[in-house]
Design a protein around this motif. Structure first.
Motif, PDB file in Angstrom:
ATOM      1  N   ASP A 171      69.290  20.070  32.363  1.00  0.00           N
ATOM      2  CA  ASP A 171      67.836  20.004  32.524  1.00  0.00           C
ATOM      3  C   ASP A 171      67.195  21.197  31.810  1.00  0.00           C
ATOM      4  O   ASP A 171      67.324  22.341  32.247  1.00  0.00           O
ATOM      5  CB  ASP A 171      67.500  20.014  34.020  1.00  0.00           C
ATOM      6  CG  ASP A 171      66.023  19.832  34.299  1.00  0.00           C
ATOM      7  OD1 ASP A 171      65.196  20.284  33.484  1.00  0.00           O
ATOM      8  OD2 ASP A 171      65.682  19.253  35.348  1.00  0.00           O
ATOM      9  N   ALA A 172      66.517  20.932  30.714  1.00  0.00           N
ATOM     10  CA  ALA A 172      65.939  22.009  29.910  1.00  0.00           C
ATOM     11  C   ALA A 172      64.872  22.783  30.679  1.00  0.00           C
ATOM     12  O   ALA A 172      64.773  24.013  30.551  1.00  0.00           O
ATOM     13  CB  ALA A 172      65.343  21.439  28.622  1.00  0.00           C
ATOM     14  N   ALA A 173      64.067  22.083  31.470  1.00  0.00           N
ATOM     15  CA  ALA A 173      63.021  22.761  32.242  1.00  0.00           C
ATOM     16  C   ALA A 173      63.642  23.690  33.281  1.00  0.00           C
ATOM     17  O   ALA A 173      63.160  24.805  33.512  1.00  0.00           O
ATOM     18  CB  ALA A 173      62.109  21.737  32.909  1.00  0.00           C
ATOM     19  N   ALA A 174      64.728  23.235  33.924  1.00  0.00           N
ATOM     20  CA  ALA A 174      65.415  24.066  34.911  1.00  0.00           C
ATOM     21  C   ALA A 174      66.022  25.291  34.241  1.00  0.00           C
ATOM     22  O   ALA A 174      65.995  26.393  34.791  1.00  0.00           O
ATOM     23  CB  ALA A 174      66.494  23.259  35.623  1.00  0.00           C
ATOM     24  N   ALA A 175      66.569  25.109  33.049  1.00  0.00           N
ATOM     25  CA  ALA A 175      67.147  26.241  32.322  1.00  0.00           C
ATOM     26  C   ALA A 175      66.075  27.273  31.996  1.00  0.00           C
ATOM     27  O   ALA A 175      66.297  28.481  32.142  1.00  0.00           O
ATOM     28  CB  ALA A 175      67.833  25.761  31.043  1.00  0.00           C
ATOM     29  N   ARG A 176      64.905  26.810  31.582  1.00  0.00           N
ATOM     30  CA  ARG A 176      63.801  27.738  31.290  1.00  0.00           C
ATOM     31  C   ARG A 176      63.385  28.492  32.546  1.00  0.00           C
ATOM     32  O   ARG A 176      63.142  29.707  32.515  1.00  0.00           O
ATOM     33  CB  ARG A 176      62.602  26.976  30.712  1.00  0.00           C
ATOM     34  CG  ARG A 176      62.775  26.552  29.261  1.00  0.00           C
ATOM     35  CD  ARG A 176      61.467  26.109  28.648  1.00  0.00           C
ATOM     36  NE  ARG A 176      60.881  24.966  29.336  1.00  0.00           N
ATOM     37  CZ  ARG A 176      61.144  23.690  29.062  1.00  0.00           C
ATOM     38  NH1 ARG A 176      62.011  23.403  28.092  1.00  0.00           N
ATOM     39  NH2 ARG A 176      60.564  22.717  29.728  1.00  0.00           N
ATOM     40  N   SER A 177      63.311  27.780  33.667  1.00  0.00           N
ATOM     41  CA  SER A 177      62.938  28.406  34.939  1.00  0.00           C
ATOM     42  C   SER A 177      63.968  29.449  35.351  1.00  0.00           C
ATOM     43  O   SER A 177      63.614  30.552  35.790  1.00  0.00           O
ATOM     44  CB  SER A 177      62.801  27.330  36.023  1.00  0.00           C
ATOM     45  OG  SER A 177      62.486  27.910  37.268  1.00  0.00           O
ATOM     46  N   ALA A 178      65.247  29.122  35.199  1.00  0.00           N
ATOM     47  CA  ALA A 178      66.313  30.054  35.563  1.00  0.00           C
ATOM     48  C   ALA A 178      66.258  31.301  34.687  1.00  0.00           C
ATOM     49  O   ALA A 178      66.395  32.429  35.171  1.00  0.00           O
ATOM     50  CB  ALA A 178      67.673  29.380  35.435  1.00  0.00           C
ATOM     51  N   CYS A 179      66.036  31.119  33.394  1.00  0.00           N
ATOM     52  CA  CYS A 179      65.978  32.262  32.477  1.00  0.00           C
ATOM     53  C   CYS A 179      64.778  33.152  32.788  1.00  0.00           C
ATOM     54  O   CYS A 179      64.890  34.386  32.782  1.00  0.00           O
ATOM     55  CB  CYS A 179      65.908  31.776  31.029  1.00  0.00           C
ATOM     56  SG  CYS A 179      67.466  31.094  30.401  1.00  0.00           S
ATOM     57  N   HIS A 180      63.640  32.541  33.075  1.00  0.00           N
ATOM     58  CA  HIS A 180      62.444  33.321  33.403  1.00  0.00           C
ATOM     59  C   HIS A 180      62.669  34.132  34.674  1.00  0.00           C
ATOM     60  O   HIS A 180      62.311  35.312  34.750  1.00  0.00           O
ATOM     61  CB  HIS A 180      61.244  32.389  33.566  1.00  0.00           C
ATOM     62  CG  HIS A 180      59.985  33.094  33.964  1.00  0.00           C
ATOM     63  ND1 HIS A 180      59.432  34.112  33.230  1.00  0.00           N
ATOM     64  CD2 HIS A 180      59.180  32.929  35.050  1.00  0.00           C
ATOM     65  CE1 HIS A 180      58.335  34.549  33.834  1.00  0.00           C
ATOM     66  NE2 HIS A 180      58.169  33.860  34.942  1.00  0.00           N
TER      67      HIS A 180
END
Length: 198
Positions: A171-180
């Motif tokens: 999930d690309a959106a989840a990956a962005r959230s995790a990185c942030h």
């Protein structure tokens, strides 16, 4: 395995600058005074006992027992007792601000923040012998936080990698959230530990 490698690689790359900054702020591999070490431990304690409940609240029910077994705030509290460290109200206020600044509205945010703390447990295995060398401390005399789960630490890190990959998948959106969240966790820790006198 590819997903796991990709997600962990992204987290590592997106937090490279912040990781370098926290190492510079903490300077844990350098000799330090007992007072400086006590301040560092007070910072970890003030941070973790606020951070751990926030993580638990953001995780789904099936991960709460798993996360509870990984808590390290008790180690920090034990070390402060062993060190006879004084209360540090300014660090308590700084830790409150730091923890509130981390976005953990969902499982991705919680796991992204956990990535920072779980990774630091690996580093603790390097710090523990240095504390013995520089300050004469052992896990039973004030160095239990960095010793943490000791020989089980590497296996716990592998388990964390598997869980974060399974829960977030591709999930690309989840990956962005995790990185942030991971970036903000590093930044929050830097802001907190900049309050500890050098």
């Amino acid at each position: 395995m590819g997903i796991e490698a990709g997600l962990l690689k992204e987290l590592r790359e997106k937090t490279r600058t912040e990781h370098t900054r926290i190492e510079s702020v903490l300077r844990l591999t350098h000799p330090m005074s007992a007072a400086r070490y006590a301040g560092v431990m007070a910072g970890f304690h003030e941070f973790l006992w606020r951070w751990e409940p926030r993580v638990a609240a953001a995780l789904p029910a099936h991960l709460r027992d798993w996360s509870a077994k990984r808590k390290r705030s008790g180690f920090a509290a034990d070390d402060l007792r062993q060190l006879g460290a004084p209360h540090t109200p300014h660090l308590a206020h700084a830790a409150e601000r730091a923890v509130r600044s981390i976005p953990m509205a969902d499982v991705a945010g919680a796991l992204g923040s956990m990535y920072v703390i779980e990774g630091s447990a690996l580093g603790g295995q390097v710090i523990t012998p240095l504390l013995r060398q520089h300050l004469g401390l052992t896990p039973s005399t004030g160095a239990s936080y960095f010793h943490g789960h000791g020989p089980a630490t590497a296996a716990m890190w592998r388990d964390f990698r598997e869980v974060i990959a399974r829960e977030l998948g591709d999930d690309a959106a989840a990956a962005r959230s995790a990185c942030h969240s991971a970036q903000r966790t590093f930044a929050a820790l830097c802001e907190l530990f900049e309050e500890v006198p050098a």
